[in-house]
Design a protein around this motif. Sequence first.
Motif, short mmCIF file in Angstrom:
data_model
loop_
_atom_site.label_atom_id
_atom_site.label_comp_id
_atom_site.label_asym_id
_atom_site.label_seq_id
_atom_site.Cartn_x
_atom_site.Cartn_y
_atom_site.Cartn_z
N ARG A 80 2.10 1.72 -3.55
CA ARG A 80 1.03 2.09 -4.48
C ARG A 80 0.59 3.54 -4.26
NH1 ARG A 80 -1.76 -2.49 -6.84
NH2 ARG A 80 -3.73 -1.37 -6.72
N ARG A 81 0.55 3.96 -3.01
CA ARG A 81 0.22 5.37 -2.75
C ARG A 81 1.28 6.30 -3.34
NH1 ARG A 81 -2.15 3.68 2.24
NH2 ARG A 81 -0.15 3.77 3.29
N GLY B 88 2.21 4.15 -11.72
CA GLY B 88 1.07 3.82 -10.86
C GLY B 88 0.37 5.02 -10.26
N SER B 89 0.52 6.17 -10.88
CA SER B 89 -0.24 7.35 -10.43
C SER B 89 -0.58 8.19 -11.65
CB SER B 89 0.59 8.19 -9.44
OG SER B 89 1.66 8.82 -10.11
N ASN C 127 8.98 -1.22 -21.46
CA ASN C 127 8.49 -2.17 -20.45
C ASN C 127 9.12 -1.91 -19.08
OD1 ASN C 127 6.98 -3.31 -22.45
ND2 ASN C 127 8.26 -5.13 -22.70
N VAL D 80 10.04 -5.36 -8.05
CA VAL D 80 8.79 -4.79 -8.56
C VAL D 80 8.96 -4.40 -10.01
CG1 VAL D 80 7.23 -2.82 -8.40
CG2 VAL D 80 7.95 -3.98 -6.31
N GLU D 81 10.04 -3.69 -10.31
CA GLU D 81 10.28 -3.23 -11.69
C GLU D 81 10.49 -4.40 -12.64
OE1 GLU D 81 13.56 -0.56 -11.44
OE2 GLU D 81 12.42 0.99 -10.38
N ALA E 126 7.20 -6.22 -13.29
CA ALA E 126 6.35 -5.41 -14.19
C ALA E 126 6.88 -5.47 -15.62
CB ALA E 126 6.30 -3.97 -13.69
N ARG E 127 8.20 -5.40 -15.76
CA ARG E 127 8.79 -5.46 -17.11
C ARG E 127 8.45 -6.79 -17.78
NH1 ARG E 127 12.79 -7.55 -19.93
NH2 ARG E 127 13.55 -8.85 -18.23
N GLU F 54 0.84 -1.22 0.00
CA GLU F 54 0.00 0.00 0.00
C GLU F 54 0.86 1.25 0.00
OE1 GLU F 54 -2.63 -0.45 3.30
OE2 GLU F 54 -3.64 -2.20 2.41
N ASN G 202 6.00 -8.91 -16.97
CA ASN G 202 4.56 -9.03 -17.20
C ASN G 202 4.11 -8.24 -18.41
OD1 ASN G 202 3.21 -10.79 -15.40
ND2 ASN G 202 3.55 -9.37 -13.70
N MET G 203 4.66 -7.02 -18.56
CA MET G 203 4.28 -6.20 -19.72
C MET G 203 4.78 -6.84 -21.00
SD MET G 203 2.56 -3.33 -20.02
CE MET G 203 1.70 -3.45 -21.60
N SER H 121 -2.68 -4.80 -10.63
CA SER H 121 -1.49 -5.06 -11.44
C SER H 121 -1.87 -5.56 -12.84
CB SER H 121 -0.60 -6.11 -10.76
OG SER H 121 -0.19 -5.67 -9.50
N GLN I 178 -6.38 -13.78 -7.38
CA GLN I 178 -7.49 -13.18 -8.13
C GLN I 178 -8.84 -13.70 -7.64
OE1 GLN I 178 -7.04 -10.81 -10.75
NE2 GLN I 178 -5.02 -10.77 -9.80
N GLY J 45 2.74 5.74 -6.09
CA GLY J 45 2.71 5.65 -7.55
C GLY J 45 3.49 4.49 -8.13
N MET J 46 3.90 3.56 -7.29
CA MET J 46 4.58 2.36 -7.82
C MET J 46 3.56 1.25 -7.93
SD MET J 46 7.89 0.27 -6.35
CE MET J 46 9.14 1.09 -7.31
N MET J 47 3.41 0.69 -9.14
CA MET J 47 2.41 -0.34 -9.33
C MET J 47 2.97 -1.69 -8.91
SD MET J 47 -0.29 -1.77 -10.03
CE MET J 47 -1.30 -0.38 -10.46
N THR J 48 2.43 -2.23 -7.85
CA THR J 48 2.90 -3.54 -7.40
C THR J 48 1.80 -4.27 -6.66
OG1 THR J 48 4.66 -4.70 -6.19
CG2 THR J 48 3.79 -2.68 -5.19
N GLY J 49 2.05 -5.54 -6.43
CA GLY J 49 1.21 -6.38 -5.58
C GLY J 49 2.15 -7.16 -4.67
N LEU K 230 -1.74 -3.35 -16.95
CA LEU K 230 -1.18 -3.72 -18.25
C LEU K 230 -2.11 -3.25 -19.37
CD1 LEU K 230 0.00 -7.37 -17.41
CD2 LEU K 230 1.30 -5.24 -17.21
N ALA L 76 6.31 -0.06 -14.07
CA ALA L 76 6.03 -0.08 -12.63
C ALA L 76 5.91 1.31 -12.04
CB ALA L 76 7.12 -0.87 -11.89
N THR M 196 -3.85 7.64 -7.31
CA THR M 196 -2.78 6.65 -7.43
C THR M 196 -3.38 5.25 -7.37
OG1 THR M 196 -2.34 6.30 -5.09
CG2 THR M 196 -1.24 8.19 -6.11
N ALA M 197 -2.53 4.28 -7.65
CA ALA M 197 -2.98 2.88 -7.54
C ALA M 197 -3.35 2.55 -6.10
CB ALA M 197 -1.89 1.94 -8.03
N GLY M 198 -2.87 3.36 -5.17
CA GLY M 198 -3.16 3.11 -3.77
C GLY M 198 -4.50 3.64 -3.31
#
Lengths: 407, 82
Positions: free
Chosen positions: A225-226, B65-66, B58, A296-297, A300-301, A222, A303-304, B38, A328, A228-232, B42, B62, B29-31
């Motif tokens: 993500r707040r 995300g905002s 690519n 994370v990077e 994402a790389r 969290e 996955n994309m 995720s 999921q 701006g980094m897209m991750t899980g 994509l 990451a 943001t994603a948050g």
Amino acid sequence: MSAPAEQVVAVRMPQVNVNDEGVTLVGWRVADGELVAQGQTLAEVETSKSVDEVPAPTGGIVRRVVEIGRPVAVGEVFAYIGPSTADIDAFLSAAAGPVSPANPSAPRITAGAVSLARRYGIDPSQVPAQGDTIRREDVERFARASGKITIPDASAARTTSPTLAESEEPLPPALAEKVGPPEELSNHQWAVAQHLSRTRARLVPCHVAMDAAMDGVLAWVEDRRRAGMMTGPLPLLLWAAAAALKAHPRMACFRLGRRVYPHRSIDIAFAARSRDGRLFTPVVRGADQLAPEQLVEECARLNMGLFRGQLKAEEVSGGCMTVSLLDQQPVLYHVGLQNAYQSTLLTAGAIREQVIWAGGRAVPQPTATLVLAYDHGLLDGWEASAFLAHIRGTLLALTRPPGARCR
Amino acid sequence: MFLDKVRDCMARALELDGPTAAAITETTTAGNLPGWTSVAHLSLILELETAFGVAFDNGEIASLGSVAAILQRLVAKGVRAA
């Protein structure tokens, strides 16, 4: 364009994917009799992980000898390149063999049969076929009859390890009226099925499971993500697995019969689906050298790249273990099967709220169940438990400041 | 407007309802946007590439995300407000 070949060259199928003993030819990029340049794409093949192009090893006129849709073993001849079609035909006539088109009455041989024959040290062309195709069971029968090799009876093996031949069996007559017409598996799914069947035959599947508190993981995710980094949670699972592999190097080994091979680096695969829903396992190289944010990077790389269909074969094969996150759906746990040449597969279910007793009262605790599938032929339950406990401990440590950058 | 176009892309890729999409701002943001997962991310990247005629590497996925990061990166790629 390079000069055409001065002599006829047999083009053998290269090892496109380290996990596969064979591929399926899914398309020709040149016509029969067409002139190709060295390095020009000859054909497209499907491995268990991707569709790849096979380049021409030399320039010249092409003679195709394998039809689309046929499995081709690594090392098997699938084309010839020579100065002219007349030269190629003359070459084939002189060296007529079981796979040559100059000998069309010779039986075909499946990729699995070629692979098995090679393992037993048998010349596949010497194996008599029951029909018009030499199959694995033909090789097994021949090997057993030769008396040189002791092979468990296929009917006994079937109870614990279904073979590919079994899936090729005709439908039992009693079922014929109770089921609808069959559909063909896609080439990709068939390759996955072959891959997993071979894996299952090689190892002794067993598993161990533990619950892990995930509040630290959630907080870490969290926070990023707040920002701006897209991750899980997946990169953190890879991070914890990499740390555990470093501490338990035997888990990064795999067994082939009596031999145990150590992987040289901590490369970890993770399960991912392509845009059209196919399963792949992209590999994070040197995962133990990467910080969580770098993981994370990299995830994402990959996955994309998978989503765009851009990943190369080497990016979706190999690895010393695989991690799968099934979040999921509200999955509690999943017992998966290892990839080939790996001993372990870590699967995490969805993070759920579990009530625990803490500080004299019931409180909700974000929890996920971790399942480690391992080869009991190489590892015992104690080793597997210690390894999984290491992963769990790394995830739990995220809740403890100041080591973790979370709330 | 620039932000409106990004908002449209997000609505399609993240399958947002009207009010949720309309509430997207530069601070989203994603948050703080449910549905910005995720996997959906994509699809969002492809939507943005199509809508703005740009290509993202690519390796930079990451960090997008905002909404602020997306706008900033689009500007860096030469996209200008209509």
